[in-house]
Each structure stands twice: as structure tokens, then as C-alpha cells.
Design a protein around this motif. Structure first.
Motif, PDB file in Angstrom:
ATOM      1  N   SER A  22      25.681 -53.370 -24.325  1.00 23.84           N
ATOM      2  CA  SER A  22      25.006 -54.007 -25.430  1.00 23.84           C
ATOM      3  C   SER A  22      24.071 -52.605 -26.041  1.00 23.84           C
ATOM      4  CB  SER A  22      23.980 -55.242 -25.400  1.00 23.84           C
ATOM      5  OG  SER A  22      24.908 -56.275 -24.913  1.00 23.84           O
ATOM      6  N   THR A  43      24.408 -61.400 -22.578  1.00 23.85           N
ATOM      7  CA  THR A  43      25.507 -61.691 -23.708  1.00 23.85           C
ATOM      8  C   THR A  43      26.359 -62.544 -23.605  1.00 23.85           C
ATOM      9  OG1 THR A  43      25.294 -59.132 -24.102  1.00 23.85           O
ATOM     10  CG2 THR A  43      27.053 -60.202 -25.173  1.00 23.85           C
ATOM     11  N   ASP A  62      31.305 -56.397 -28.511  1.00 23.51           N
ATOM     12  CA  ASP A  62      30.193 -56.393 -27.358  1.00 23.51           C
ATOM     13  C   ASP A  62      30.498 -57.706 -26.670  1.00 23.51           C
ATOM     14  OD1 ASP A  62      28.353 -55.917 -25.273  1.00 23.51           O
ATOM     15  OD2 ASP A  62      26.757 -56.558 -26.690  1.00 23.51           O
TER      16      ASP A  62
HETATM   17 MG    MG Z   1      25.430 -57.205 -23.059  1.00 21.65          MG
END
Ligand code: MG
Ligand code: GDP
Length: 294
Positions: A22, A43, A62
Motif C-alpha cells: 500500500s 487492506t 493494491d
Molecule cells: Mg496494504
């Protein structure tokens, strides 16, 4: 003379949890799109960050770190990883410079993929030069990839080189999205992610993993944005911890989130937060669907 041909494509950032995926995407896009904390599995969704130049457009994806799924939420997360892989034109494989253990499953997936793979050895600011040499040698012999590059995403070290490399591998294609678009996700998605980030930063143990945030109202006027968020936890005891003594803990979350939201939206923000208990939501497909994971 003809103008340069326009290049555009999908770039997928992949790797174990916490290696800096990220951070790298944010450095590449130049915006703080994806939430970043030191906790693994920050995430949860696939987030696309879009970088447009005069004759190129890169759509970054991502993804959650690769893990062996333990419960339904993690299964849905890994499905997002595979989805992102299937349409990628270039793959960025991120590893931690302090880690000399290769993920063989991931290696297999990447080797079978038709797209070029750039191996990025990240966080080189954390290792001595002599150790770095060893690590680079390890990866050069264990990973058969197109290109390998030492980087420090957090410091911006070699990030422009990553971009340069990407541009050489992108196919010729007209832009997929309008120039000014920074992400394929709407503002209310980022509002929920910002609140979730503040929760991840403020609480320890099981709270970060048991929390989901949704936005049930997002109302924009000329000078003000009214946001109402629902924070879901799995148990009554977690609700108590989240709210804190006389609401003090939740108030802190709200204040920090509001500050970031005002910067993101460039307007005053009025933020309301409600906490609800949703027993075992991470195991229930109905709720995962509701939250956009399946
Ligand atoms: Mg991440
Ligand atoms: P992800 O799980 O792969 O997306 O990892 P994140 O981008 O969330 O980063 C995990 C942690 O590593 C965060 O605390 C980052 O600040 C840190 N980090 C990322 N890149 C670097 C780097 O180049 N150097 C250092 N020292 N820390 C980094």
C-alpha cells in the motif's frame, strides 16, 4: 512527426502482508489512497489507484497480502487477489529486504502468469549495505523474474525507477478512465476506510480484525459534508471497548478521522458514528456480501 503513442494498463501489486504494497501504491500515485498501518491485513478490498500522465495511464491494484484463508472473509479477500492477477499487464512483486523466505505458492502463480514481473525488494533503508547485497543475491537466485530492484517505498527511494520500468512494459492502449480520476472507488468508500484506519491505529488485539465500517449517509452541500458511519463489531464487549469510558475512545477516533476527511474532501465535515454488534459477521456470507467482499 507523430505524437508518442498512448500507453495504458493494469498493474497489480502483490506480496505477503506488511511488505509495503500500500505504501508503494501511494508513493506511485502520489495520493494517500490506501490505508496504511503496521498491522497485517489492513487492506481488505482491492483498491485501484490511477496515475495519468500526458501519454500514459497506469491503473494500480493494491490487494490484500497473500495468506492461507482461515475464515470466509479471508477467502473472499484471496478471491480479490486472484481477480486482480487475471487482468494484470505487469506484476509488481514486493518483498521485505529483511526477509529471505520465498513464498513458493506465490512464486508458482507468478511464474505461470504471462505478464512481466518486477521484483521489488522493499525497505532497504532498514538493512546494512552488506546484508542488502546478500538479500539481493538470494532473490536473484530464488526468483526467476524480469527485473529486480531495491527500493524504499516509504522514503521514495527508487520509486521513480519503478515508474520508468513500468512504462517500458505497458501496452499501447488509449486511457481507460478520465484523466482526473484518482481511483475507481467513490469518496464514501475512502471515508469508511479512513475511519477504519483510525480504529486500527487506536485499538489492539482483536478489535481491528472484528471491525467493519459502512457509511449510511453521505450528504454534500456547498461548504459541508455530513457523514454518518456505522461501525460493526462482533461482540458486546468489543462495543464497550470501542466506545470507551463516557465515549472518550470513540470520540478520539472521530476527531482523527474528521481531520483526514476534511483534507481529503476539502470541506468541513460533520461526522456521526454509530456502533452496532453483528455476531460473527466475518463468517457469514450474507454480511460479507453486504459489505462488498463477494
Ligand atoms: Mg496494504
Ligand atoms: P502492505 O500490507 O504490504 O500493504 O504494507 P503497508 O504498505 O501497509 O506497510 C506496512 C508497514 O511497513 C508500514 O508501517 C509502512 O510504513 C512500512 N513500510 C513500507 N515501506 C517501507 C520502507 O520502505 N521503509 C520502512 N522503513 N518502512 C516501510
Amino acid at each position: 512527426m507523430d505524437a508518442l503513442p498512448h500507453k495504458a494498463g493494469f498493474v497489480n501489486i502483490i506480496g505477503k502482508p506488511n511488505v509495503g504494497k500500500s505504501t508503494l501504491m501511494n508513493a506511485l500515485v502520489g495520493e494517500r489512497l490506501s490505508i496504511i498501518t503496521a498491522k497485517a491485513q489492513t487492506t481488505r478490498h482491492r483498491i485501484a489507484g490511477i496515475l495519468s500522465g500526458p501519454n500514459f495511464q497506469i491503473i494500480y491494484s493494491d490487494t490484500p497480502g497473500m495468506i492461507k484463508p482461515q475464515y470466509a472473509l479471508q477467502k473472499a479477500m484471496m478471491k480479490a487477489v486472484r481477480g486482480a492477477l487475471s487482468d494484470a499487464d505487469v506484476l509488481l512483486w514486493v518483498v521485505d529486504a529483511r526477509d529471505k523466505t520465498i513464498d513458493v505458492d506465490l512464486k508458482g502463480v507468478l511464474e505461470r502468469h504471462a505478464a512481466p514481473v518486477l521484483l521489488l525488494v522493499n525497505k532497504v533503508d532498514l538493512v546494512e549495505a552488506s546484508v542488502l547485497e546478500e538479500v539481493l543475491e538470494y532473490w536473484a537466485t530464488h526468483a526467476s523474474v524480469h527485473t529486480m530492484l531495491p527500493i524504499a517505498a516509504l522514503k521514495g527511494y527508487n520509486v521513480p525507477v519503478v515508474l520508468e520500468q513500468l512504462l517500458t512494459h505497458l501496452p499501447e492502449h488509449p486511457p481507460y478512465y478520465p484523466q482526473e480520476m484518482l481511483s475507481d472507488k467513490p469518496e464514501r468508500f475512502f471515508a469508511a476506510e479512513i475511519i477504519r484506519e483510525k480504529i486500527l491505529l487506536s485499538y489492539s488485539q482483536e478489535i481491528p480484525y472484528s471491525v467493519e465500517v459502512t457509511i449510511d449517509n453521505f450528504e454534500e452541500t456547498e461548504r459541508l459534508v455530513r457523514i454518518s458511519a456505522v461501525i460493526y463489531v462482533e461482540r458486546q464487549s468489543q462495543k464497550g471497548i470501542l466506545i470507551g469510558h463516557q465515549g472518550s475512545a470513540l470520540k478520539k477516533v472521530g476527531m482523527a478521522a474528521r481531520k483526514d476527511l476534511e483534507r481529503l474532501l476539502n470541506k468541513s465535515v460533520f461526522l456521526e458514528q454509530h456502533v452496532k454488534v453483528l455476531p460473527r459477521w466475518r463468517q457469514k456470507s450474507q454480511w460479507l456480501q453486504q459489505f462488498g467482499y463477494v
